[in-house]
Design a protein around this motif. Structure first.
Motif, PDB file in Angstrom:
ATOM      1  N   ALA A  20       6.231  -3.596   2.792  1.00  0.00           N
ATOM      2  CA  ALA A  20       7.392  -2.758   2.479  1.00  0.00           C
ATOM      3  C   ALA A  20       7.481  -2.490   0.980  1.00  0.00           C
ATOM      4  O   ALA A  20       7.821  -1.380   0.549  1.00  0.00           O
ATOM      5  N   GLU A  21       7.156  -3.491   0.180  1.00  0.00           N
ATOM      6  CA  GLU A  21       7.200  -3.339  -1.271  1.00  0.00           C
ATOM      7  C   GLU A  21       6.118  -2.374  -1.745  1.00  0.00           C
ATOM      8  O   GLU A  21       6.354  -1.522  -2.609  1.00  0.00           O
ATOM      9  N   VAL A  22       4.923  -2.493  -1.187  1.00  0.00           N
ATOM     10  CA  VAL A  22       3.833  -1.586  -1.553  1.00  0.00           C
ATOM     11  C   VAL A  22       4.152  -0.169  -1.113  1.00  0.00           C
ATOM     12  O   VAL A  22       3.884   0.798  -1.833  1.00  0.00           O
ATOM     13  N   LYS A  23       4.751  -0.011   0.060  1.00  0.00           N
ATOM     14  CA  LYS A  23       5.124   1.312   0.542  1.00  0.00           C
ATOM     15  C   LYS A  23       6.119   1.973  -0.406  1.00  0.00           C
ATOM     16  O   LYS A  23       6.053   3.195  -0.636  1.00  0.00           O
ATOM     17  N   LYS A  24       7.006   1.178  -0.986  1.00  0.00           N
ATOM     18  CA  LYS A  24       8.029   1.712  -1.888  1.00  0.00           C
ATOM     19  C   LYS A  24       7.443   2.079  -3.251  1.00  0.00           C
ATOM     20  O   LYS A  24       7.680   3.177  -3.771  1.00  0.00           O
ATOM     21  N   HIS A  25       6.675   1.164  -3.854  1.00  0.00           N
ATOM     22  CA  HIS A  25       6.189   1.371  -5.226  1.00  0.00           C
ATOM     23  C   HIS A  25       4.786   1.985  -5.274  1.00  0.00           C
ATOM     24  O   HIS A  25       4.402   2.556  -6.306  1.00  0.00           O
ATOM     25  N   ARG A  26       4.002   1.813  -4.189  1.00  0.00           N
ATOM     26  CA  ARG A  26       2.639   2.363  -4.069  1.00  0.00           C
ATOM     27  C   ARG A  26       1.668   1.756  -5.095  1.00  0.00           C
ATOM     28  O   ARG A  26       0.636   2.334  -5.383  1.00  0.00           O
ATOM     29  N   VAL A  27       1.987   0.579  -5.624  1.00  0.00           N
ATOM     30  CA  VAL A  27       1.092  -0.095  -6.565  1.00  0.00           C
ATOM     31  C   VAL A  27       0.455  -1.288  -5.869  1.00  0.00           C
ATOM     32  O   VAL A  27       1.157  -2.127  -5.295  1.00  0.00           O
ATOM     33  N   VAL A  28      -0.878  -1.355  -5.893  1.00  0.00           N
ATOM     34  CA  VAL A  28      -1.622  -2.422  -5.229  1.00  0.00           C
ATOM     35  C   VAL A  28      -2.355  -3.241  -6.281  1.00  0.00           C
ATOM     36  O   VAL A  28      -3.202  -2.716  -7.007  1.00  0.00           O
ATOM     37  N   ASP A  66       0.790   9.303  -2.087  1.00  0.00           N
ATOM     38  CA  ASP A  66       2.003   9.310  -1.264  1.00  0.00           C
ATOM     39  C   ASP A  66       1.756  10.114   0.016  1.00  0.00           C
ATOM     40  O   ASP A  66       2.223  11.247   0.162  1.00  0.00           O
ATOM     41  N   LEU A  67       1.044   9.513   0.942  1.00  0.00           N
ATOM     42  CA  LEU A  67       0.709  10.187   2.194  1.00  0.00           C
ATOM     43  C   LEU A  67       1.899  10.226   3.147  1.00  0.00           C
ATOM     44  O   LEU A  67       2.039  11.162   3.940  1.00  0.00           O
ATOM     45  N   VAL A  68       2.739   9.205   3.089  1.00  0.00           N
ATOM     46  CA  VAL A  68       3.886   9.151   4.001  1.00  0.00           C
ATOM     47  C   VAL A  68       4.812  10.338   3.771  1.00  0.00           C
ATOM     48  O   VAL A  68       5.274  10.984   4.718  1.00  0.00           O
ATOM     49  N   SER A  69       5.089  10.654   2.514  1.00  0.00           N
ATOM     50  CA  SER A  69       5.972  11.790   2.214  1.00  0.00           C
ATOM     51  C   SER A  69       5.316  13.119   2.566  1.00  0.00           C
ATOM     52  O   SER A  69       6.002  14.088   2.905  1.00  0.00           O
ATOM     53  N   HIS A  70       3.989  13.169   2.502  1.00  0.00           N
ATOM     54  CA  HIS A  70       3.282  14.418   2.806  1.00  0.00           C
ATOM     55  C   HIS A  70       3.245  14.687   4.309  1.00  0.00           C
ATOM     56  O   HIS A  70       3.060  15.831   4.725  1.00  0.00           O
TER      57      HIS A  70
END
Length: 422
Positions: free
Chosen positions: A333-341, A19-23
């Protein structure tokens, strides 16, 4: 660093992004003229490269390099934003056409591009170059001739120097690819700081803000640390975001692939390790930003603009990576939300099982969500295959064996008569 045995390593079908965006708590700002300039810029590259395939042309518009520029240079004038945006589109174009090139091909590409920067007013082919200029050289000359109209001497010189370093690193990457070499981690990091293209686009911060930092400022340890920290964050986070696409085509020029191959980490551990490095880099950038010395009132203003530009690159590139279609297709957007690839199949692997639901590139499908069929003849629930097949097969076989009149006579006396006579 913990290691897991290669022989016992599992074969995952997905990985979880850090979670780099939150950091990263830096403000995200978008240039007010960003959309208009981005549309003009992508059209410029599109029209200037008639050799692009339909697939490459579609990818060009899905890239959104102009929008990345608007996030990373949000306060410059619109004309300067346009010049920087053109280079950004062009840099991604260079990256695309150099991928997969042998060493000789990258040298020829470098000669064409650098020729345009050294002779911006005319095409002056050197030994071995064609009489007719390639589009890569023509486009470089076109944007560079606009840039130097009002770029100050320092940024001009630095830009040409760092673009040359970019090509030298691309040569090294091509040599490694030719020989099948996976570099050690330290060697990779040194080369990657140049193949990223961050150095020349950081030089364009000075151009965008109409400043010219003296060499003694550029070479100051704190300023160099800030520059390298921003480069490392953009580069290493990009290795995370681009890993899925790169592993699918067998590309090993990625920190995650090196950690797995040479250090024995499994995929998720390697991703987590690179994510931790990115977070440490953000923290170090904040610390170094607080330690910038004073160079005098006039220079302090210019230094502040430059450091702000590096900060805008850090936060802008993080958010843009989920907007572009380059890494996660339409599922950003979905990957950004759940962070699962979800991992893409590797080149040469057997086709994906027909029973597996196919989703948009990298998309996460929450438990219990409906399956999206892919293709008109996508098979549904396997457990229904037996009963459905009998309903189709038995009447068809009877029709073939008895003939239509006999079959109708039999069915007229049964409870199924209405199925065929109505």
């Amino acid at each position: 660093m913990s290691c897991s045995s290669t022989s016992t390593r599992s074969h995952p079908d997905h990985f979880i992004l850090p979670d780099l965006v939150s950091h990263c708590n830096f403000p995200l700002v978008y240039h007010p003229e960003g959309d208009a300039v981005a549309a003009e810029s992508v059209k410029w590259l599109d029209q200037g490269c008639p050799e692009l395939s339909p697939k490459a042309r579609t990818a060009l518009y899905g890239l959104q390099a102009g929008e990345l520029t608007a996030y990373c240079y949000p306060t410059c004038t619109a004309p300067r934003l346009r010049v920087v945006s053109d280079f950004m589109n062009y840099l991604f174009h260079l990256d695309n056409i150099s991928d997969g090139m042998m060493h000789k091909g990258t040298e020829e590409l470098s000669d064409v591009v650098m020729n345009a920067l050294w002779f911006p007013d005319r095409y002056a082919p050197t030994t071995g170059q064609p009489a007719a200029e390639a589009s890569a050289g023509r486009m470089a000359r076109e944007y560079w001739s606009r840039c130097i109209q009002d770029a100050k001497p320092g940024p001009q010189a630095r830009f040409k120097e760092t673009l040359e370093l970019f090509f030298e690193a691309v040569h090294q990457q091509a040599r490694d690819r030719d020989t099948g070499i996976i570099p050690d981690l330290d060697s990779y990091i040194n080369v990657r700081r140049d193949t990223s293209g961050c150095k020349p686009v950081f030089d364009l911060i000075e151009y965008a803000m109409d400043i010219d930092l003296p060499d003694f400022v550029v070479e100051h340890p704190i300023i160099k640390a800030l520059n390298q920290g921003a480069n490392d964050l953009v580069t290493w986070s990009n290795d995370i975001f681009s890993y899925n696409v790169e592993q699918s085509r067998g590309d090993t020029h990625n920190m995650i692939a090196i950690l797995m191959s040479l250090h024995g980490l499994d995929l998720q551990s390697a991703v987590d390790h690179v994510g931790d490095l990115c977070k440490q880099t953000i923290d170090a950038f904040i610390e170094n930003k607080g330690n910038v010395p004073s160079f005098g009132p006039e220079l302090d203003r210019d230094v502040a603009l430059y450091v702000q530009g590096l900060q805008d690159w850090i936060v802008g590139s993080l958010h843009w990576s989920f907007m572009t279609r380059r890494y996660f297709g339409t599922a950003g957007a979905e990957v950004k939300k759940h962070r699962v690839v979800k991992l893409l199949p590797r080149k040469g692997d057997p086709p994906q099982s027909a029973q597996e639901p196919k989703t948009a590139l990298g998309a996460y499908q929450p438990p219990g969500s409906p399956t999206k069929t892919s293709g008109f003849f996508q098979r549904e629930d396997k457990s229904m295959f037996g009963p459905l097949s009998l309903l189709v097969f038995v009447p068809a076989f009877a029709l073939f064996a008895l003939g239509l009149p006999s079959l109708l006579q039999i069915l007229s006396r049964s409870r199924y008569a209405g199925m065929f006579t109505r």
